[in-house]
Design a protein around this motif. Structure first.
Motif, PDB file in Angstrom:
ATOM      1  N   ALA A 471      34.471  -9.510  58.191  1.00 26.51           N
ATOM      2  CA  ALA A 471      33.789  -9.152  56.948  1.00 26.51           C
ATOM      3  C   ALA A 471      33.246  -7.728  56.958  1.00 26.51           C
ATOM      4  O   ALA A 471      33.028  -7.143  55.907  1.00 26.51           O
ATOM      5  CB  ALA A 471      32.653 -10.144  56.684  1.00 26.51           C
ATOM      6  N   ALA A 472      33.005  -7.176  58.155  1.00 32.34           N
ATOM      7  CA  ALA A 472      32.357  -5.863  58.252  1.00 32.34           C
ATOM      8  C   ALA A 472      33.215  -4.877  59.028  1.00 32.34           C
ATOM      9  O   ALA A 472      32.684  -3.968  59.675  1.00 32.34           O
ATOM     10  CB  ALA A 472      30.986  -6.015  58.909  1.00 32.34           C
ATOM     11  N   VAL A 473      34.537  -5.031  58.959  1.00 32.27           N
ATOM     12  CA  VAL A 473      35.429  -4.154  59.718  1.00 32.27           C
ATOM     13  C   VAL A 473      35.172  -2.668  59.453  1.00 32.27           C
ATOM     14  O   VAL A 473      35.098  -1.874  60.392  1.00 32.27           O
ATOM     15  CB  VAL A 473      36.903  -4.526  59.434  1.00 32.27           C
ATOM     16  N   PRO A 474      35.033  -2.211  58.192  1.00 27.58           N
ATOM     17  CA  PRO A 474      34.843  -0.771  57.979  1.00 27.58           C
ATOM     18  C   PRO A 474      33.603  -0.220  58.675  1.00 27.58           C
ATOM     19  O   PRO A 474      33.630   0.890  59.220  1.00 27.58           O
ATOM     20  CB  PRO A 474      34.733  -0.653  56.450  1.00 27.58           C
ATOM     21  N   ILE A 475      32.509  -0.973  58.662  1.00 29.97           N
ATOM     22  CA  ILE A 475      31.261  -0.494  59.267  1.00 29.97           C
ATOM     23  C   ILE A 475      31.394  -0.459  60.785  1.00 29.97           C
ATOM     24  O   ILE A 475      30.986   0.500  61.444  1.00 29.97           O
ATOM     25  CB  ILE A 475      30.089  -1.404  58.839  1.00 29.97           C
ATOM     26  N   ILE A 476      31.966  -1.519  61.354  1.00 29.22           N
ATOM     27  CA  ILE A 476      32.144  -1.559  62.806  1.00 29.22           C
ATOM     28  C   ILE A 476      33.097  -0.451  63.249  1.00 29.22           C
ATOM     29  O   ILE A 476      32.863   0.216  64.261  1.00 29.22           O
ATOM     30  CB  ILE A 476      32.649  -2.939  63.234  1.00 29.22           C
ATOM     31  N   ALA A 477      34.172  -0.235  62.484  1.00 29.30           N
ATOM     32  CA  ALA A 477      35.122   0.817  62.834  1.00 29.30           C
ATOM     33  C   ALA A 477      34.454   2.191  62.793  1.00 29.30           C
ATOM     34  O   ALA A 477      34.734   3.053  63.633  1.00 29.30           O
ATOM     35  CB  ALA A 477      36.319   0.777  61.887  1.00 29.30           C
ATOM     36  N   GLU A 478      33.592   2.413  61.826  1.00 31.87           N
ATOM     37  CA  GLU A 478      32.894   3.698  61.745  1.00 31.87           C
ATOM     38  C   GLU A 478      31.985   3.902  62.951  1.00 31.87           C
ATOM     39  O   GLU A 478      31.936   4.990  63.537  1.00 31.87           O
ATOM     40  CB  GLU A 478      32.082   3.767  60.456  1.00 31.87           C
ATOM     41  N   GLU A 479      31.268   2.856  63.336  1.00 36.25           N
ATOM     42  CA  GLU A 479      30.376   2.956  64.491  1.00 36.25           C
ATOM     43  C   GLU A 479      31.180   3.258  65.762  1.00 36.25           C
ATOM     44  O   GLU A 479      30.795   4.112  66.577  1.00 36.25           O
ATOM     45  CB  GLU A 479      29.602   1.641  64.648  1.00 36.25           C
ATOM     46  N   LEU A 480      32.286   2.574  65.956  1.00 39.45           N
ATOM     47  CA  LEU A 480      33.111   2.811  67.140  1.00 39.45           C
ATOM     48  C   LEU A 480      33.712   4.220  67.134  1.00 39.45           C
ATOM     49  O   LEU A 480      33.795   4.881  68.180  1.00 39.45           O
ATOM     50  CB  LEU A 480      34.231   1.769  67.207  1.00 39.45           C
ATOM     51  N   THR A 481      34.104   4.692  65.955  1.00 45.92           N
ATOM     52  CA  THR A 481      34.672   6.031  65.858  1.00 45.92           C
ATOM     53  C   THR A 481      33.643   7.096  66.213  1.00 45.92           C
ATOM     54  O   THR A 481      33.940   8.067  66.920  1.00 45.92           O
ATOM     55  CB  THR A 481      35.216   6.284  64.441  1.00 45.92           C
TER      56      THR A 481
END
Length: 495
Positions: A471-481
């Motif tokens: 559900a929160a892939v974009p936010i998690i991806a931004e944090e990892l990036t």
């Protein structure tokens, strides 16, 4: 962004499919389009969604035209196509349901000395696919949606092929084409490509195809049809469709859940925060790609993304042997590998992988599953032809990490509750950080790698449940990036 309408459209091809869905629509009322298309509109009990039904007949062309027509007239928040299909996998039983993760239009191609297929493909809406996956987490999801005494069908999340002919032959040129180039697809039908293509072109309206398996597409259709499997499959697909609609949060419910605005935040930019995670005392042990499949001597910078299950387990070797073949077919169906390139596969004591290595073009890409349940993907960073080194574009990397997290979540059917993501750039000695569009016209770039060389790794030290990640892939991806980019700086930043 498309404003919410609170409306959903469900398409079917055959009358028995239409009746199976209509049975769940309360007080359906006729609505006529000016061109003559007849819809029925009502509500699904227990939801606030306004649902429109349409019967489009068989064929991709009609499905495309009426899908586009319905989207223009109704302006729905989501569209579904539900009905029956022929099964292409022996482990999917008659009556089972397939939720299409991707639709392949398999008839495109060029005929020379050999047939060179040129398929079009459309992925499922992530939002709708997630709703379907969430719906079937409840083992009783179908208890009130199917006739009394019928067991809930197994639900498979697999690609589906859509063409222009009904397949009902065990050995044919078409069957050979499907087996050679679309081995990962689970079912075949004749409307999904038109439907998915029209939804994609109409401002990216979320779309999902749900099919019940009514026959084996192997010459036994007359026997299975006479045995009542068409009705069973249609009712099972309709039940799954209704279950997904009931899972979707209505726009009014979303607005009610939003926190009240505060005067001191008016005009301030909204900043998304990562969803709550559990910080691990020690990072989970990760099997980096280099340990199992060392890069070749001149391999360029490669991004690898991993999902590690929090709870350790060990997959049986029998299952690993099956996964060896599944990774190749899944990779093709998901667009990881092209339909024609040669894919290598390997099965070792502790992992199985499918991959392509092409040193001539600097291409390295692959999928891997370890016996401990770790799911992994890697791909070479883009390398514009005008530059002599790979490009790490933060925005492009964030989008790729998001896509790859979604892919890894559906890579394997064994359900795990919680996962920790991990990242790496390996090798990482030679690359530049810049915008990809700028790199395509640039004649030069500066090295951006700091430190003493070697791989750059982001360990798996935070864990989320699978539903939260989805559900929160974009936010998690931004944090990892952001964590990844801390390791790459331009030369003047090192001074």
């Amino acid at each position: 962004m498309r404003s919410s309408s609170g409306k959903i459209v469900v398409f079917t091809a055959l009358p028995l499919e239409y009746r199976a869905v209509r049975a769940w629509v309360a007080d359906p009322q006729r609505v006529d389009h000016e061109a003559g298309t007849i819809f029925e509109c009502g509500r699904i009990p227990g939801t606030a969604w306004e649902v429109y039904l349409s019967q489009v007949g068989q064929g991709n062309q009609g499905a495309a035209v009426l899908t586009e027509r319905a989207i223009r007239m109704i302006g729905p928040d989501a569209v579904f196509f539900t009905g029956i299909a022929g099964g292409l996998k022996h482990d999917i039983a008659l009556g089972d349901v397939v939720v299409a993760t991707r639709i392949f239009a398999y008839h495109g191609g060029k005929q020379e000395e050999t047939f060179k297929n040129r398929p079009e493909t459309w992925p499922a809406s992530h939002r709708l696919e997630q709703a379907a996956r969430f719906a079937v987490l409840d083992p009783q999801w179908a208890e009130t949606l199917l006739p009394a005494g019928r067991d809930a069908p197994d639900v498979h999340f697999k690609p589906i092929a859509a063409g222009e002919v009904v397949v009902n032959a065990q050995a044919s040129a078409l069957q050979s084409l499907l087996d050679e180039h679309y081995n990962g697809v689970a079912a075949i039908e004749t409307e999904g490509a038109g439907f998915a293509g029209a939804a994609s072109m109409a401002d990216q309206v979320p779309a999902l195809v749900i099919r019940g398996i009514s026959d084996r597409a192997d010459g036994s259709k007359q026997h299975t049809d006479s045995g009542g499997f068409q009705i069973t499959a249609a009712e099972n697909a309709a039940a799954m469709t209704i279950a997904v609609i009931k899972t979707l949060v209505t726009p009014t419910a979303l607005e009610a859940e939003l926190p009240p605005s505060r005067a001191d935040t008016v005009g301030a930019p909204a900043v998304a925060s990562p969803p709550a995670s559990q910080q691990l005392k020690e990072p989970l042990p990760v099997v980096w790609r280099r340990k199992l499949l060392p890069p070749w001597s001149n391999e360029s910078a490669t991004l690898e993304v991993h999902l590690l299950p929090e709870d350790s387990f060990r997959l049986p070797m029998r299952q690993m042997n099956q996964l060896k073949d599944d990774l190749v077919s899944l990779g093709r169906s998901e667009g990881v590998f092209t339909a024609t390139e040669e894919v290598s596969s390997v099965l070792e004591a502790n992992f199985t992988a499918a991959f392509v290595r092409d040193p001539r073009h600097g291409r390295s890409i692959g999928l891997m599953i370890t016996r401990s349940g770790q799911r992994s993907y890697w791909e070479s960073l883009p390398r514009p032809s005008r530059l002599h080194m790979p490009v790490l574009d933060p925005e492009h990397t964030r989008e790729r990490i998001a896509d790859l997290l979604r892919l890894l979540l559906r890579l394997h059917d064994v359900l795990q509750d919680r996962f920790a993501p991990a990242l790496a750039i390996d090798p990482a000695e030679i690359l530049t950080v810049m915008n990809l569009d700028a790199a395509k016209v640039s004649n030069g770039a500066t090295l951006a790698r700091g430190g003493h060389g070697g791989p750059v790794r982001i360990p798996p030290d935070e864990v989320w449940d699978a539903a939260t990640i989805g559900a929160a892939v974009p936010i998690i991806a931004e944090e990892l990036t952001l964590r990844l980019m801390q390791h790459f700086r331009s030369p003047h930043e090192h001074q």
